[in-house]
Scaffold this motif. Structure first.
Motif, PDB file in Angstrom:
ATOM      1  N   SER A 281       0.831  -1.225   0.000  1.00  0.00           N
ATOM      2  CA  SER A 281       0.000   0.000   0.000  1.00  0.00           C
ATOM      3  C   SER A 281       0.854   1.259   0.000  1.00  0.00           C
ATOM      4  CB  SER A 281      -0.914   0.081   1.224  1.00  0.00           C
ATOM      5  OG  SER A 281      -1.911  -0.849   1.138  1.00  0.00           O
ATOM      6  N   SER A 282       2.005   1.201  -0.613  1.00  0.00           N
ATOM      7  CA  SER A 282       2.846   2.400  -0.627  1.00  0.00           C
ATOM      8  C   SER A 282       3.554   2.554  -1.974  1.00  0.00           C
ATOM      9  CB  SER A 282       3.869   2.326   0.509  1.00  0.00           C
ATOM     10  OG  SER A 282       4.875   3.286   0.311  1.00  0.00           O
ATOM     11  N   SER A 283       3.256   3.650  -2.662  1.00  0.00           N
ATOM     12  CA  SER A 283       3.937   3.895  -3.938  1.00  0.00           C
ATOM     13  C   SER A 283       5.423   4.149  -3.701  1.00  0.00           C
ATOM     14  CB  SER A 283       3.387   5.129  -4.648  1.00  0.00           C
ATOM     15  OG  SER A 283       2.027   5.113  -4.751  1.00  0.00           O
ATOM     16  N   MET A 317      -1.167  10.348  -8.394  1.00  0.00           N
ATOM     17  CA  MET A 317      -1.891   9.247  -7.760  1.00  0.00           C
ATOM     18  C   MET A 317      -3.299   9.184  -8.327  1.00  0.00           C
ATOM     19  SD  MET A 317      -0.668   9.383  -3.890  1.00  0.00           S
ATOM     20  CE  MET A 317       1.055   9.494  -3.503  1.00  0.00           C
ATOM     21  N   THR A 320      -5.723   7.233  -6.022  1.00  0.00           N
ATOM     22  CA  THR A 320      -6.117   8.073  -4.882  1.00  0.00           C
ATOM     23  C   THR A 320      -7.104   9.142  -5.340  1.00  0.00           C
ATOM     24  OG1 THR A 320      -3.945   7.660  -3.941  1.00  0.00           O
ATOM     25  CG2 THR A 320      -5.162   9.517  -3.018  1.00  0.00           C
ATOM     26  N   ALA A 359       0.956  11.857   0.567  1.00  0.00           N
ATOM     27  CA  ALA A 359       2.261  11.190   0.590  1.00  0.00           C
ATOM     28  C   ALA A 359       2.090   9.783   0.030  1.00  0.00           C
ATOM     29  CB  ALA A 359       2.760  11.127   2.015  1.00  0.00           C
ATOM     30  N   ALA A 360       3.206   9.213  -0.468  1.00  0.00           N
ATOM     31  CA  ALA A 360       3.100   7.900  -1.109  1.00  0.00           C
ATOM     32  C   ALA A 360       3.211   6.771  -0.088  1.00  0.00           C
ATOM     33  CB  ALA A 360       4.192   7.793  -2.170  1.00  0.00           C
ATOM     34  N   VAL A 361       2.418   6.868   0.964  1.00  0.00           N
ATOM     35  CA  VAL A 361       2.485   5.880   2.053  1.00  0.00           C
ATOM     36  C   VAL A 361       1.081   5.355   2.356  1.00  0.00           C
ATOM     37  CG1 VAL A 361       4.529   6.913   3.095  1.00  0.00           C
ATOM     38  CG2 VAL A 361       2.284   7.706   3.800  1.00  0.00           C
ATOM     39  N   PRO A 362       0.972   4.233   3.108  1.00  0.00           N
ATOM     40  CA  PRO A 362      -0.357   3.714   3.393  1.00  0.00           C
ATOM     41  C   PRO A 362      -1.250   4.736   4.086  1.00  0.00           C
ATOM     42  CG  PRO A 362       1.312   2.128   4.037  1.00  0.00           C
ATOM     43  CD  PRO A 362       2.033   3.368   3.639  1.00  0.00           C
ATOM     44  N   SER A 363      -2.508   4.756   3.696  1.00  0.00           N
ATOM     45  CA  SER A 363      -3.542   5.615   4.305  1.00  0.00           C
ATOM     46  C   SER A 363      -3.343   7.111   4.120  1.00  0.00           C
ATOM     47  CB  SER A 363      -3.668   5.340   5.813  1.00  0.00           C
ATOM     48  OG  SER A 363      -4.031   4.014   6.003  1.00  0.00           O
ATOM     49  N   ALA A 364      -2.436   7.516   3.253  1.00  0.00           N
ATOM     50  CA  ALA A 364      -2.250   8.962   3.036  1.00  0.00           C
ATOM     51  C   ALA A 364      -3.519   9.555   2.427  1.00  0.00           C
ATOM     52  CB  ALA A 364      -1.067   9.200   2.117  1.00  0.00           C
ATOM     53  N   GLY A 365      -4.193   8.751   1.611  1.00  0.00           N
ATOM     54  CA  GLY A 365      -5.384   9.227   0.916  1.00  0.00           C
ATOM     55  C   GLY A 365      -6.475   9.684   1.869  1.00  0.00           C
ATOM     56  N   ASP A 394      -7.062   0.788  -0.049  1.00  0.00           N
ATOM     57  CA  ASP A 394      -5.775   1.458  -0.259  1.00  0.00           C
ATOM     58  C   ASP A 394      -4.860   0.574  -1.124  1.00  0.00           C
ATOM     59  OD1 ASP A 394      -3.650   3.143  -0.083  1.00  0.00           O
ATOM     60  OD2 ASP A 394      -3.301   2.906   2.071  1.00  0.00           O
ATOM     61  N   ARG A 397      -5.991   1.061  -4.704  1.00  0.00           N
ATOM     62  CA  ARG A 397      -5.694   2.363  -5.316  1.00  0.00           C
ATOM     63  C   ARG A 397      -4.190   2.558  -5.518  1.00  0.00           C
ATOM     64  NH1 ARG A 397      -7.938   4.470   0.099  1.00  0.00           N
ATOM     65  NH2 ARG A 397      -6.164   5.429   1.119  1.00  0.00           N
ATOM     66  N   THR A 398      -3.386   1.930  -4.635  1.00  0.00           N
ATOM     67  CA  THR A 398      -1.932   2.052  -4.811  1.00  0.00           C
ATOM     68  C   THR A 398      -1.486   1.345  -6.103  1.00  0.00           C
ATOM     69  OG1 THR A 398      -1.740   2.074  -2.411  1.00  0.00           O
ATOM     70  CG2 THR A 398       0.293   1.785  -3.625  1.00  0.00           C
ATOM     71  N   ASN A 401      -2.143   3.766  -8.750  1.00  0.00           N
ATOM     72  CA  ASN A 401      -1.149   4.849  -8.686  1.00  0.00           C
ATOM     73  C   ASN A 401       0.145   4.456  -9.393  1.00  0.00           C
ATOM     74  OD1 ASN A 401      -2.958   6.253  -7.136  1.00  0.00           O
ATOM     75  ND2 ASN A 401      -1.928   5.919  -5.182  1.00  0.00           N
TER      76      ASN A 401
HETATM   77  N1  ASP Z   1      -1.222   4.408  -0.341  1.00  0.00           N
HETATM   78  C1  ASP Z   1      -1.281   5.251  -1.502  1.00  0.00           C
HETATM   79  C2  ASP Z   1       0.067   5.279  -2.183  1.00  0.00           C
HETATM   80  O1  ASP Z   1       1.086   5.108  -1.561  1.00  0.00           O
HETATM   81  C3  ASP Z   1      -1.731   6.646  -1.168  1.00  0.00           C
HETATM   82  C4  ASP Z   1      -3.138   6.613  -0.666  1.00  0.00           C
HETATM   83  O2  ASP Z   1      -3.344   6.406   0.542  1.00  0.00           O
HETATM   84  O3  ASP Z   1      -4.068   6.746  -1.466  1.00  0.00           O
HETATM   85  O4  ASP Z   1       0.137   5.471  -3.378  1.00  0.00           O
END
Ligand code: ASP
Length: 418
Positions: A281-283, A317, A320, A359-365, A394, A397-398, A401
């Motif tokens: 879950s992290s780009s 993204m 996202t 941010a390109a991290v989990p749950s940033a959306g 997530d 969607r990642t 992305n």
């Molecule tokens: N987890 C997604 C990503 O890293 C960002 C998001 O939470 O939508 O691309």
């Protein structure tokens, strides 16, 4: 024996992870066992990918730019990249709006379920809201200020500052082009060779990927929230998945028709990156894999991929973006709010900016979603409504992305004059 390709190994790892997760969550004490003895290996896998992200950007972007030999090429590539990223994001938000307005998933949620969900997740939602509040407090030009680090070592010491490292690397690469070639040669040789070493490290990490994704999925399954509450959000989840699917189909059509690429080749090339994106879950964590695949399997030149992909991981993204639109309108529907055309156009603008800022991290959306909700006058408490299914969504969607970034690198590679 025929060698099994990497993506099959990863798929098998994911599948076994789900099975083991389900088995261990079915008896008491099983979940703790997975959390204590399996999850740490997933964390180690993500950490090793993150570990290599900053050195990779540094080496690969400096090498890529210094190979250009001509600044005007960089500015035309920059413009093409940013415009394409912006266009794909706006299309993604519009698709999200179209799907959520057509399917109307929020209209079927009863008042009772709404209260139940809000009660169950309001603490988690408040936490995200506080983080978003901090983000909102800064002025409109703050993102620009944040782009320029005051200290390189500080910037490089935090993966969240990836854009700052990109800024420094571009500056460094440009300066190398501007000085005489014989002066820049030692630095260039150093970064070229550093780049090779880092690519080898990625290879090593990727051989462990099947085990890493196994651990990640097993721990995700045992930590999944209450299944009854998840059920009430099925229509919302389906709506989002439909939106994401439409975006992927558009990508594939575009790649086939306009870029005239073989789809099987594209899918096989990018699949391992998509699977890692799904599991982490992290780009940002997936970036090393995306770069490796796009260069070595899709044949994009390093000077393009090293520029387009790190920037894409942080600002492009599309998944996202679809999510922002679907989630915002879903929450509005649940609360019985009718959004006018103007409100929906507003969502296109804020959701585009929010997906760039995420941010390109989990749950940033879900954090930046607060901004979209506030702007559209949708109750922020609605965040709690979608919390239960946010993590699994997530993952999807990642994937979008990362796929979007790969597609844009193909576009830039095709239209960038060499
Ligand atoms: N987890 C997604 C990503 O890293 C960002 C998001 O939470 O939508 O691309």
């Amino acid at each position: 024996m025929k060698k099994i390709s990497l993506h099959w190994k990863i798929i098998i790892g994911m599948f076994l992870g789900v099975i083991i997760g389900l088995i261990f969550s079915s008896f008491s004490g099983g979940s703790i066992y997975i959390t204590n003895f399996v999850k740490p290996f997933g964390t180690i896998f993500i950490n090793s990918l993150k570990l290599i992200a900053i050195p990779l950007i540094l080496a690969s972007l400096i090498k890529g730019i210094s190979d250009l030999k001509d600044i005007s090429k960089l500015s035309s590539m920059g413009l093409l990249t940013i415009m394409t990223y912006l266009t794909t994001t706006i299309i993604a938000v519009s698709i999200g709006l179209l799907v959520v307005n057509s399917l109307g998933p929020g209209k079927s949620i009863s008042d009772e379920t709404r209260t139940e969900l809000i009660n169950a997740y309001s603490n988690d939602a408040n936490e995200k809201r506080d983080i978003a509040e901090e983000k909102k407090k800064s002025g409109p030009l703050q993102p620009l200020v944040d782009l320029v680090p005051s200290n390189f070592l500080n910037a490089a010491s935090n993966n969240k500052n990836m854009l700052q490292v990109i800024f420094f690397s571009i500056l460094f690469g440009i300066a190398m082009i501007l000085i005489p070639a014989e002066k820049s040669k030692p630095v260039k040789t150093f970064f070229d060779s550093l780049n090779d070493v880092i690519l080898k490290i990625i290879d090593i990490i990727m051989t462990c990927a099947p085990f890493g994704v196994f651990a990640l999925l097993a721990s995700l399954i045992v930590e999944a929230p209450n299944i009854d509450l998840l059920k009430s959000l099925i229509l919302y989840s389906i709506t989002l998945l439909v939106g994401l699917f439409v975006v992927i189909i558009i990508y594939l059509l575009f790649i086939k028709i306009f870029l005239k690429r073989n789809l099987r080749e594209f899918i096989n090339g990018i699949l391992p990156a998509q699977l890692v994106a799904f599991s982490t879950s992290s780009s940002a964590a997936t970036l090393p894999v995306t770069m490796d695949r796009v260069e070595n399997e899709l044949g994009v030149k390093k000077e393009v991929s090293s520029f387009v992909l790190p920037i894409g991981a942080t600002i492009n993204m599309d998944g996202t973006a679809v999510y922002q639109a679907v989630a915002a309108v879903f929450i509005a529907q649940t609360f019985g709010l009718d959004l006018s055309l103007i409100d929906q156009l507003g969502i296109i603008t804020t959701a585009t900016l929010a997906s760039i800022g995420a941010a390109a991290v989990p749950s940033a959306g879900i954090i930046v979603l607060v901004i979209v909700l506030a702007q559209a006058g949708i109750p922020e408490a609605g965040l709690a409504l979608i919390f239960a299914v946010d993590r699994p969504l997530d993952m999807f969607r990642t994937v979008v992305n990362v796929t979007g970034d790969a597609m844009v690198s193909l576009i830039v590679s095709k239209f960038q004059k060499s």
